[in-house]
Design a protein around this motif. Structure first.
Motif, PDB file in Angstrom:
ATOM      1  N   GLU A  19      16.153  67.325  31.653  1.00 36.92           N
ATOM      2  CA  GLU A  19      15.353  66.204  32.159  1.00 36.92           C
ATOM      3  C   GLU A  19      14.654  66.591  33.462  1.00 36.92           C
ATOM      4  N   MET A  20      15.380  67.285  34.344  1.00 32.16           N
ATOM      5  CA  MET A  20      14.775  67.701  35.616  1.00 32.16           C
ATOM      6  C   MET A  20      13.686  68.743  35.378  1.00 32.16           C
ATOM      7  N   LEU A  21      13.911  69.651  34.439  1.00 38.45           N
ATOM      8  CA  LEU A  21      12.894  70.666  34.140  1.00 38.45           C
ATOM      9  C   LEU A  21      11.611  70.015  33.633  1.00 38.45           C
ATOM     10  N   ASN A  22      11.748  68.959  32.842  1.00 43.22           N
ATOM     11  CA  ASN A  22      10.561  68.220  32.393  1.00 43.22           C
ATOM     12  C   ASN A  22       9.793  67.647  33.576  1.00 43.22           C
ATOM     13  N   GLY A  23      10.518  67.099  34.540  1.00 40.97           N
ATOM     14  CA  GLY A  23       9.886  66.547  35.740  1.00 40.97           C
ATOM     15  C   GLY A  23       9.192  67.618  36.563  1.00 40.97           C
ATOM     16  N   ILE A  24       9.834  68.784  36.669  1.00 36.16           N
ATOM     17  CA  ILE A  24       9.240  69.904  37.419  1.00 36.16           C
ATOM     18  C   ILE A  24       7.968  70.371  36.722  1.00 36.16           C
ATOM     19  N   GLN A  25       8.015  70.455  35.402  1.00 39.89           N
ATOM     20  CA  GLN A  25       6.838  70.851  34.617  1.00 39.89           C
ATOM     21  C   GLN A  25       5.675  69.890  34.883  1.00 39.89           C
ATOM     22  N   LYS A  26       5.974  68.606  34.919  1.00 32.35           N
ATOM     23  CA  LYS A  26       4.920  67.611  35.170  1.00 32.35           C
ATOM     24  C   LYS A  26       4.366  67.732  36.589  1.00 32.35           C
ATOM     25  N   SER A  27       5.242  67.960  37.554  1.00 34.56           N
ATOM     26  CA  SER A  27       4.809  68.051  38.953  1.00 34.56           C
ATOM     27  C   SER A  27       4.049  69.334  39.256  1.00 34.56           C
ATOM     28  N   TRP A  28       4.552  70.458  38.774  1.00 30.07           N
ATOM     29  CA  TRP A  28       4.018  71.766  39.147  1.00 30.07           C
ATOM     30  C   TRP A  28       3.045  72.331  38.108  1.00 30.07           C
ATOM     31  N   SER A  41      23.146  75.054  36.297  1.00 27.40           N
ATOM     32  CA  SER A  41      23.988  74.076  36.984  1.00 27.40           C
ATOM     33  C   SER A  41      23.136  72.856  37.324  1.00 27.40           C
ATOM     34  N   PRO A  42      23.298  71.756  36.599  1.00 28.50           N
ATOM     35  CA  PRO A  42      22.524  70.564  36.948  1.00 28.50           C
ATOM     36  C   PRO A  42      22.676  70.181  38.423  1.00 28.50           C
ATOM     37  N   ALA A  43      23.869  70.375  38.988  1.00 29.02           N
ATOM     38  CA  ALA A  43      24.086  70.041  40.403  1.00 29.02           C
ATOM     39  C   ALA A  43      23.241  70.935  41.303  1.00 29.02           C
ATOM     40  N   ALA A  44      23.179  72.230  41.013  1.00 29.11           N
ATOM     41  CA  ALA A  44      22.388  73.150  41.837  1.00 29.11           C
ATOM     42  C   ALA A  44      20.900  72.826  41.737  1.00 29.11           C
ATOM     43  N   LEU A  45      20.434  72.562  40.510  1.00 34.32           N
ATOM     44  CA  LEU A  45      19.020  72.229  40.328  1.00 34.32           C
ATOM     45  C   LEU A  45      18.672  70.927  41.043  1.00 34.32           C
ATOM     46  N   GLU A  46      19.543  69.942  40.929  1.00 35.38           N
ATOM     47  CA  GLU A  46      19.296  68.671  41.610  1.00 35.38           C
ATOM     48  C   GLU A  46      19.342  68.843  43.126  1.00 35.38           C
ATOM     49  N   ALA A  47      20.311  69.613  43.614  1.00 37.08           N
ATOM     50  CA  ALA A  47      20.424  69.827  45.067  1.00 37.08           C
ATOM     51  C   ALA A  47      19.163  70.481  45.607  1.00 37.08           C
ATOM     52  N   TRP A  52      14.180  69.991  48.504  1.00 38.98           N
ATOM     53  CA  TRP A  52      12.752  70.309  48.571  1.00 38.98           C
ATOM     54  C   TRP A  52      11.955  69.045  48.907  1.00 38.98           C
ATOM     55  N   GLY A  53      12.287  67.954  48.237  1.00 39.02           N
ATOM     56  CA  GLY A  53      11.607  66.686  48.496  1.00 39.02           C
ATOM     57  C   GLY A  53      11.874  66.158  49.898  1.00 39.02           C
ATOM     58  N   ALA A 155      16.336  75.224  56.322  1.00 42.84           N
ATOM     59  CA  ALA A 155      17.275  76.331  56.131  1.00 42.84           C
ATOM     60  C   ALA A 155      18.221  76.057  54.962  1.00 42.84           C
ATOM     61  N   ALA A 156      18.676  74.811  54.834  1.00 47.16           N
ATOM     62  CA  ALA A 156      19.556  74.457  53.713  1.00 47.16           C
ATOM     63  C   ALA A 156      18.822  74.601  52.385  1.00 47.16           C
ATOM     64  N   THR A 157      17.572  74.202  52.369  1.00 42.30           N
ATOM     65  CA  THR A 157      16.752  74.333  51.156  1.00 42.30           C
ATOM     66  C   THR A 157      16.631  75.803  50.769  1.00 42.30           C
ATOM     67  N   LYS A 158      16.317  76.642  51.738  1.00 46.58           N
ATOM     68  CA  LYS A 158      16.131  78.065  51.449  1.00 46.58           C
ATOM     69  C   LYS A 158      17.452  78.775  51.190  1.00 46.58           C
ATOM     70  N   LEU A 159      18.551  78.266  51.725  1.00 46.64           N
ATOM     71  CA  LEU A 159      19.846  78.880  51.418  1.00 46.64           C
ATOM     72  C   LEU A 159      20.072  78.848  49.909  1.00 46.64           C
ATOM     73  N   ILE A 160      19.821  77.712  49.292  1.00 46.76           N
ATOM     74  CA  ILE A 160      20.025  77.604  47.843  1.00 46.76           C
ATOM     75  C   ILE A 160      19.098  78.563  47.103  1.00 46.76           C
ATOM     76  N   SER A 161      17.822  78.551  47.441  1.00 48.32           N
ATOM     77  CA  SER A 161      16.889  79.393  46.688  1.00 48.32           C
ATOM     78  C   SER A 161      17.062  80.876  46.999  1.00 48.32           C
ATOM     79  N   ASN A 162      17.161  81.234  48.275  1.00 51.61           N
ATOM     80  CA  ASN A 162      17.287  82.653  48.626  1.00 51.61           C
ATOM     81  C   ASN A 162      18.556  83.260  48.037  1.00 51.61           C
ATOM     82  N   TYR A 163      19.665  82.553  48.158  1.00 49.55           N
ATOM     83  CA  TYR A 163      20.925  83.091  47.648  1.00 49.55           C
ATOM     84  C   TYR A 163      20.931  83.148  46.124  1.00 49.55           C
ATOM     85  N   THR A 164      20.354  82.134  45.471  1.00 44.49           N
ATOM     86  CA  THR A 164      20.252  82.173  44.013  1.00 44.49           C
ATOM     87  C   THR A 164      19.449  83.389  43.582  1.00 44.49           C
TER      88      THR A 164
END
Length: 191
Positions: A19-28, A41-47, A52-53, A155-164
């Motif tokens: 469901e979140m991927l569908n929303g990202i597709q629509k936004s981006w 991980s739905p939790a990681a994607l949602e976080a 980001w928002g 920094a918290a936003t980039k921690l998730i993305s950079n570490y992933t």
């Protein structure tokens, strides 16, 4: 599979992530590979998506926000995010010279943006342990306590993305072509 991680789509991701991927597709207009990895991980994607928002709501202008992101990415040596945020910074009308400076780890000519770059880099490099003098220098450049805390949101936003991206070795998306980056190589894998 990349380093044991799957680049998910709506058919392979857990339902909540789909469901979140569908929303990202629509936004981006597409789903970035980072989000496709996070979808495991739905939790990681949602976080990440939520942060980001929230980052868009900080006190920073789009240009300042991108300088902070680039400074954090530089310190974390994330090749995927540097390529992506280079182009996002261009879209946000960050001066090309400022983008180049951050990518190369050198000062930005604009004194206020340079203070922002330095502070974001120090917060990241020193894991939030910055001196009163460093905070005072940041404030003397025209920022306040809200901006200090807003750097932490980014920094918290980039921690998730950079570490992933480090863990998954996320491949660049096609929109990143021409913005590839070689990090300075200061980071070493844990023993």
């Amino acid at each position: 599979m990349i380093n044991g991680f799957t680049l998910h789509d709506t058919n392979t991701a857990p339902a909540a992530s789909g469901e979140m991927l569908n929303g990202i597709q629509k936004s981006w207009g597409f789903v970035p590979n980072l989000h496709r990895i996070l979808a495991q991980s739905p939790a990681a994607l949602e976080a990440y998506s939520t942060l980001w928002g929230i980052a868009e709501k900080t006190s920073f202008t789009p240009q300042e926000r991108n300088i902070v992101y680039l400074a954090i990415i530089y310190e974390n040596e994330c090749t995927y995010c540097m390529a992506g945020h280079t182009n996002l910074s261009r879209m946000a009308k960050v001066e090309p010279e400022a983008i180049s400076a951050v990518r190369e780890g050198r000062p930005i000519a604009d004194a206020k943006l340079e203070a922002l770059r330095q502070f974001a880099a120090k917060v990241t490099r020193q894991r939030g342990v910055v001196s009163q003098a460093e905070v005072a220098a940041f404030k003397a450049a025209g920022y306040d306590n809200q901006a200090v805390l807003d750097v932490l949101v980014l920094a918290a936003t980039k921690l998730i993305s950079n570490y992933t991206n480090h863990l998954a070795e996320t491949p660049n998306d096609s929109f990143m072509k021409g913005a590839e980056w070689n990090p300075p190589g200061k980071l070493k894998p844990a023993a």
